[in-house]
Design a protein around this motif. Structure first.
Motif, mmCIF file in Angstrom:
data_model
loop_
_atom_site.group_PDB
_atom_site.id
_atom_site.type_symbol
_atom_site.label_atom_id
_atom_site.label_comp_id
_atom_site.label_asym_id
_atom_site.label_seq_id
_atom_site.Cartn_x
_atom_site.Cartn_y
_atom_site.Cartn_z
ATOM 1 N N ALA A 148 -3.168 30.528 84.091
ATOM 2 C CA ALA A 148 -2.007 30.019 83.585
ATOM 3 C C ALA A 148 -3.267 29.855 82.105
ATOM 4 O O ALA A 148 -3.167 29.545 81.606
ATOM 5 N N ALA A 149 -3.909 28.234 82.804
ATOM 6 C CA ALA A 149 -4.827 27.400 81.745
ATOM 7 C C ALA A 149 -5.406 28.397 81.160
ATOM 8 O O ALA A 149 -6.064 27.989 80.131
ATOM 9 N N LEU A 150 -6.027 28.685 81.772
ATOM 10 C CA LEU A 150 -7.344 29.506 81.183
ATOM 11 C C LEU A 150 -6.971 30.782 80.215
ATOM 12 O O LEU A 150 -7.504 31.354 79.378
ATOM 13 N N SER A 151 -6.056 31.555 80.474
ATOM 14 C CA SER A 151 -5.351 32.238 79.177
ATOM 15 C C SER A 151 -4.600 31.734 78.728
ATOM 16 O O SER A 151 -4.483 32.521 77.665
ATOM 17 N N GLY A 152 -4.452 30.207 77.921
ATOM 18 C CA GLY A 152 -3.960 30.187 77.617
ATOM 19 C C GLY A 152 -1.964 30.260 77.723
ATOM 20 O O GLY A 152 -1.922 30.861 77.356
ATOM 21 N N LYS A 196 -2.845 32.828 74.363
ATOM 22 C CA LYS A 196 -3.648 32.971 73.425
ATOM 23 C C LYS A 196 -5.136 32.570 73.367
ATOM 24 O O LYS A 196 -6.123 32.994 72.719
ATOM 25 N N HIS A 197 -6.194 32.344 74.435
ATOM 26 C CA HIS A 197 -7.266 31.917 74.924
ATOM 27 C C HIS A 197 -8.215 33.546 74.861
ATOM 28 O O HIS A 197 -8.765 33.650 74.330
ATOM 29 N N PHE A 198 -6.992 34.274 75.314
ATOM 30 C CA PHE A 198 -8.012 35.729 75.611
ATOM 31 C C PHE A 198 -7.732 36.425 74.469
ATOM 32 O O PHE A 198 -8.963 37.127 74.373
ATOM 33 N N ALA A 199 -6.563 36.630 72.917
ATOM 34 C CA ALA A 199 -6.856 36.646 72.144
ATOM 35 C C ALA A 199 -7.813 36.407 71.290
ATOM 36 O O ALA A 199 -8.640 37.318 70.692
ATOM 37 N N ARG A 200 -8.730 35.197 71.602
ATOM 38 C CA ARG A 200 -9.352 34.717 70.111
ATOM 39 C C ARG A 200 -10.997 34.937 71.034
ATOM 40 O O ARG A 200 -11.333 35.385 70.511
ATOM 41 N N LEU A 201 -11.332 35.674 72.473
ATOM 42 C CA LEU A 201 -12.418 36.285 72.954
ATOM 43 C C LEU A 201 -12.268 37.763 72.572
ATOM 44 O O LEU A 201 -13.600 37.851 71.895
ATOM 45 N N GLU A 202 -10.980 38.063 72.619
ATOM 46 C CA GLU A 202 -11.285 39.448 72.173
ATOM 47 C C GLU A 202 -11.293 39.519 70.743
ATOM 48 O O GLU A 202 -12.096 40.155 70.218
ATOM 49 N N GLN A 203 -10.954 38.688 69.519
ATOM 50 C CA GLN A 203 -11.059 38.474 68.659
ATOM 51 C C GLN A 203 -12.292 38.612 68.369
ATOM 52 O O GLN A 203 -12.916 39.382 67.341
ATOM 53 N N ILE A 238 -18.131 33.718 79.872
ATOM 54 C CA ILE A 238 -17.620 32.764 78.970
ATOM 55 C C ILE A 238 -16.318 32.179 80.179
ATOM 56 O O ILE A 238 -15.630 31.258 80.152
ATOM 57 N N LEU A 239 -15.023 33.178 80.648
ATOM 58 C CA LEU A 239 -14.023 32.608 81.419
ATOM 59 C C LEU A 239 -14.551 32.121 82.825
ATOM 60 O O LEU A 239 -13.827 31.630 82.929
ATOM 61 N N ASN A 240 -15.634 32.413 83.492
ATOM 62 C CA ASN A 240 -16.116 31.833 84.696
ATOM 63 C C ASN A 240 -16.445 30.290 84.268
ATOM 64 O O ASN A 240 -15.744 29.304 84.794
ATOM 65 N N ALA A 241 -17.148 30.354 82.945
ATOM 66 C CA ALA A 241 -17.036 29.228 82.451
ATOM 67 C C ALA A 241 -15.968 27.640 82.246
ATOM 68 O O ALA A 241 -15.928 26.483 83.203
ATOM 69 N N LEU A 242 -14.783 28.518 81.349
ATOM 70 C CA LEU A 242 -13.194 27.665 80.978
ATOM 71 C C LEU A 242 -12.837 27.330 82.689
ATOM 72 O O LEU A 242 -12.256 26.447 82.912
ATOM 73 N N GLU A 281 -10.031 19.722 83.773
ATOM 74 C CA GLU A 281 -10.596 19.161 82.437
ATOM 75 C C GLU A 281 -8.692 20.297 81.850
ATOM 76 O O GLU A 281 -8.634 21.439 82.052
ATOM 77 N N SER A 282 -9.050 20.103 80.246
ATOM 78 C CA SER A 282 -7.709 20.430 79.990
ATOM 79 C C SER A 282 -8.844 21.987 79.135
ATOM 80 O O SER A 282 -9.592 21.354 78.452
ATOM 81 N N ILE A 283 -8.158 22.780 78.962
ATOM 82 C CA ILE A 283 -8.396 24.299 78.160
ATOM 83 C C ILE A 283 -8.233 24.645 76.934
ATOM 84 O O ILE A 283 -6.278 24.584 77.142
ATOM 85 N N THR A 284 -8.369 24.236 76.159
ATOM 86 C CA THR A 284 -8.329 24.621 74.784
ATOM 87 C C THR A 284 -8.198 25.842 73.495
ATOM 88 O O THR A 284 -9.514 26.290 74.063
ATOM 89 N N LEU A 285 -7.986 26.624 72.270
ATOM 90 C CA LEU A 285 -9.060 26.543 71.792
ATOM 91 C C LEU A 285 -10.073 25.964 71.450
ATOM 92 O O LEU A 285 -11.468 26.629 70.809
ATOM 93 N N ALA A 286 -10.179 24.929 71.439
ATOM 94 C CA ALA A 286 -11.257 24.200 70.300
ATOM 95 C C ALA A 286 -12.512 24.511 71.971
ATOM 96 O O ALA A 286 -14.007 24.965 71.943
ATOM 97 N N GLU A 287 -11.869 23.966 73.430
ATOM 98 C CA GLU A 287 -13.104 24.960 74.366
ATOM 99 C C GLU A 287 -13.390 25.728 74.529
ATOM 100 O O GLU A 287 -14.654 26.132 74.877
#
Length: 313
Positions: free
Chosen positions: A20-24, A28-35, A61-65, A73-79
């Motif tokens: 859930a933290a990975l997807s945001g 929205k984290h998935f959406a940024r990668l898709e975009q 990238i998903l595996n690294a995050l 660590e926290s995952i944000t759009l910046a990460e």
């Protein structure tokens, strides 16, 4: 991870909470990668499928995050944006995260930052040169806090010239601390971000000293990490004075943007002269950033690029 077919990669993640933290929020984290990568990411339970020409890069990238989230660590759009800046080859060569306090770590957010961090690991004097928003001061403060946390230095000294927009300290209200605080605020901000509340205690104890450049004269700074920020506002004499403060087991990072000097004539004489004189000297590292390395809001990079184009026209 096992491919379901040649056009899809399926990733399995064991912890749904971390997923859930990975997807945001709202994925929205998935959406940024898709975009950014032109892929399609779908989540079903603890499985994530990735399709599209860049599916292998997106999966890396998903595996690294996820590994970051698993490490606390926290995952944000910046990460997410930071991981997008690295190629798979870059990512494999990136220096490890640096611990700035018992519960805080910092990672480079671009290949240029990774190279900058490596220079700081290897050289007692490092220059970080480039536009605003590239993380020059922030990463220097983070590495300084890391050195203090590892007990490799005994104190941090952060300084900058008290020269901004033509103002003079004598005309400002208040005592000396109140006069200089506005000039040193960016250094305070970086320190509090990487150290948290511990920064205030260390400042009260004198372990962290924040002072105008003029206060460095006549001192020899041993077992210290020194950051000279906004160095484009130093004269040649001031720069030489600052560089020669370096004592035993000390390290210094000098940051600045030669295009933003407030000196008369707009020439960053101290910084420019130091770079030309010290280029190639053993123990001196120089990291140069461009607008493509800006890690603040994406608009900041476009603003810097637009101003650079105007300056050249």
């Amino acid at each position: 991870m096992s491919p379901k077919n040649r056009s899809e990669i399926s990733l399995e993640f064991a912890d749904n909470r971390l997923l859930a933290a990975l997807s945001g929020p709202h994925e929205k984290h998935f959406a940024r990668l898709e975009q950014k990568l032109g892929v399609r990411i779908e989540m079903r339970g603890n499985l994530v499928s990735v399709t599209g020409p860049a599916r292998e890069r997106a999966s890396a990238i998903l595996n690294a995050l996820y590994a970051r989230a698993d490490a606390g660590e926290s995952i944000t759009l910046a990460e997410v944006d930071a991981e997008l800046r690295f190629t798979d080859e870059d990512r494999a060569a990136v220096p490890g995260a640096i611990k700035t306090a018992s519960t805080r770590i910092t990672r480079p957010r671009s290949p240029a930052q990774a190279a900058y961090l490596q220079l700081m690991r290897n050289n007692p004097l490092v220059f970080g040169i480039g536009p605003a928003g590239t993380g020059k001061t922030y990463l220097a403060a983070a590495f300084a806090a890391h050195m203090l946390h590892e007990k490799r230095v005994e104190r941090l000294i952060l300084s900058r010239p008290a020269l901004e927009a033509g103002e003079r300290l004598g005309f400002l209200p208040g005592d000396l601390k109140e006069k200089i605080d506005p000039y040193l605020r960016p250094l305070y901000d970086a320190l509090f971000d990487v150290l948290g509340d511990r920064a205030l205690r260390l400042m009260e104890q004198g372990v962290i000293e924040v002072a105008p450049l003029a206060f460095m004269r006549g001192r020899t700074l041993s077992r210290a990490f020194i950051i000279l920020d906004e160095a484009q506002n130093t004269t040649t004499a001031q720069m030489k004075m600052a560089l020669t403060r370096l004592g035993d087991e000390s390290q210094m990072v000098v940051t600045g943007d030669p295009s933003q000097s407030d000196l008369p004539g707009g020439r960053a004489e101290g910084l420019s002269d130091a770079l030309s004189i010290l280029e190639g000297v053993e123990g001196v590292g120089i990291a140069r950033f461009t607008e493509s390395d800006v890690v603040r809001h994406p608009l900041v990079g476009r603003i810097v690029a637009a101003y650079n184009r105007q300056a050249k026209s």
